[in-house]
Design a protein around this motif. Structure first.
Motif: not given
Lengths: 402, 185
Positions: B118-120, B128-129, B171-174
């Motif tokens: 979630g944070a990533i 959305s946040p 980038a999130a996956a990494k």
């Protein structure tokens, strides 16, 4: 898997069954598509409308105000010689029904994809084949598919057959299990599809500049009856041509399909008869049971109209018992495939005992375990205790008068 | 054959996660099949999606009742949904969780990995946040724990399938690939 791929013949793409249909329609260079959205079919025509919008498919896309109008629009387009397509599901097909008969009895060439899901009531989207099997008396050729590759290939073959034989073709795919399941599909180069589909060469098409009557009222009874016989015999002839169309398909694309498929049936004592994705799961079960030495086989029915009765009689003649799995129900009688199979077998001197199972309607999962239970039930009994054997939903609570 | 069941909520991208992973497997010449428990994909409602893979073709379809591994996109599901039902012995539970999952919430002997997907996702502006789209992040974590496909294949599949913010999703996956932790094994 990919190591055995002949890359010159195409590219593997992850496609849902719905998008396998859309892409087959694109590569077939369909000229007129009319549609009205209905779950679970909608992604087919959504994707086609994107192809038309982007210019990848040069076709007229007619969004109509109802399914009845959809089929009227494509029947007009087919009458003037266009390659035509539509898709529908469930209540949409019910709403088309009147025109389905006009097209079938009138022998207009076209292809329709039907994504099988239940007819209301209740209003739900789960898989069963009632809506498409209900079309068996309309004069259309009807195919059921096991995989998304088969869906893709059958749509392309359907255009070849419909345009050569002037018989409309329905290609059915299970909702969810094919329509909304993605798997690798080998998508060929469009030049190969062009080679396979030469285009329509009808003797007669409607032309406002050269008016003539296609159909009209006040024809004699006998003349009409002869037309009926032609519609019936055209289906038989189309089934003959289907074999040629398949040989041509195999020579170009390297894949082949039959009306029925016999899988490990040669020495089988018990044979499962099934259609659509149920055949796929049954194939898996036959492999497992063969490993433990059971003499079990599968006959998959791919073409339901015209009904390949003689082929089935031949395929089943050495079996002791047959277990038919119907994901459908004719209320007040039984599973539709089972009824038709029994009718084909009746006059045979030597025939297997037929067990009729209704399973998986309303999307109840037909798991390998359930098919194993079905085979075990068939093997355990000399003859079926009931004409219709319900599987997978527990015991019946008998209905009482209100 | 390997069967993985994804549990999420409508809007988190569980169904698309299966599509991405299936495409990544195809890129590595594996057969893959992606589907979902069809008809229930409402925003916020519990959703299940299914991934099957094999070097050969896969014949069975539909719901996965006995998964080899489980992916949980929303940690609140574990209180309401029998997420571990049918999980085969030795199978991984890969979950999105801001804090270390409690082993007592899972059957004894479970193998659990977690990352703060979630944070990533939020850090990379995905969703959305308040309701981040965590699917691409959790896939990064998953392929670190269960070596199904390379990070490169996953990244290429993500670029092909996600409609926007392609590099942010990669980038999130990494990020999750690098930060996934083992809570129990």
């Amino acid at each position: 898997m990919a190591s055995s791929v002949d890359r010159t013949k195409g590219t593997y793409v992850m496609l849902s069954g719905n998008h396998a249909v859309s892409n087959a329609v694109r590569l077939s260079r369909v000229q007129v598509v009319s549609a009205y959205p209905i779950t679970p079919q909608t992604p087919i025509v959504e994707k086609i409308s994107e192809f038309v919008s982007s210019g990848e498919l040069k076709a007229r896309f007619i969004p109509a105000e109802s399914e009845h109008s959809v089929l009227a629009a494509v029947s007009g387009a087919s009458s003037v010689g266009a390659r035509t397509f539509t898709a529908t599901s469930r209540q949409g097909l019910m709403y088309m029904e009147e025109v389905v008969h006009w097209i079938g009895r009138g022998m207009l060439p076209m292809v329709m994809a039907v994504v099988d899901a239940l007819i209301g009531a209740p209003p739900d989207n789960w898989t069963e084949q009632d809506s498409s099997l209900y079309q068996r008396d309309t004069g259309w050729m009807i195919f059921y598919c096991e995989t998304n590759q088969e869906v893709f290939d059958t749509i392309i073959q359907a255009f070849r057959i419909t345009e050569k034989m002037s018989v409309p073709v329905m290609v059915c795919l299970d909702g969810s299990y094919l329509s909304h399941t993605s798997e690798p599909v080998l998508v060929p180069d469009i030049a190969l599809v062009d080679k396979y589909l030469p285009g329509r060469k009808d003797a007669i098409v409607a032309d406002p500049k050269k008016p003539h009557r296609l159909f009209g009222p006040a024809m004699s009874q006998e003349f009409n009856a002869k037309l009926r016989r032609r519609t019936h015999e055209a289906l038989e002839t189309a089934a003959e041509f289907r074999k040629t169309a398949d040989r041509e398909f195999e020579s170009i694309f390297g894949r082949s399909y039959d009306d029925i498929e016999c899988y490990k049936t040669e020495d089988a004592e018990t044979i499962v008869v099934a259609m659509s994705t149920v055949a796929g799961t049954s194939r898996f079960v036959v492999d497992r049971l063969r490993e433990s030495g059971q003499k079990v086989g599968l006959v998959k029915v791919r073409m339901f109209r015209p009904f390949p009765g003689n082929r089935l009689v031949e395929a089943l003649k050495n079996a002791k018992k047959v277990a038919v799995i119907d994901r459908n129900l004719s209320y007040g009688h039984g599973g539709i495939l089972c009824m038709e199979l029994k009718a084909s077998l009746y006059n045979e001197k030597k025939r297997p005992t037929v067990f009729g199972y209704v399973a998986g309607i309303c999307g109840v999962p037909i798991t390998p375990e359930l098919i194993m239970q079905i085979i075990a039930d068939t093997n355990a009994k000399e003859t079926p205790e009931e004409e219709l054997i319900w599987m997978g939903i527990g015991k019946s609570e008998k209905v009482k008068a209100v | 054959m390997i069967e993985i069941r994804f549990h999420g909520r409508g809007g988190q991208g569980a169904v698309v996660a299966c599509d991405i992973l299936a495409l990544a497997l195809l890129k590595e010449h594996q057969y893959a099949q992606a589907s979902s428990l069809f008809g229930a994909e409402r925003r916020g409602a519990p959703v299940q999606a299914f991934l099957r893979t094999d070097p050969d073709r896969v014949l069975i379809r539909g719901e996965i009742f006995k998964p080899d591994h489980i992916v949980i996109l929303d940690p609140t599901l574990i209180k309401n949904v029998p997420v571990t039902a049918g999980l085969k012995p030795g199978g991984w539970i890969v979950m999105n969780s801001a804090s270390r999952p409690k082993a007592s919430d899972f059957p004894p002997g479970s193998k659990i990995a977690f990352c703060d997907a979630g944070a990533i996702a939020a850090k990379h502006g995905l969703g959305s946040p308040q309701s981040p789209i965590v699917n691409t992040a959790i896939l990064g974590g998953l392929i670190k724990v269960i070596k199904l496909v390379s990070l490169d294949s996953l990244a290429n599949a993500i670029r092909e399938i996600v409609p926007g913010r392609k590099e942010e999703n990669v980038a999130a996956a990494k990020g999750a690939y690098e930060s996934i932790q083992i809570a129990a094994s």
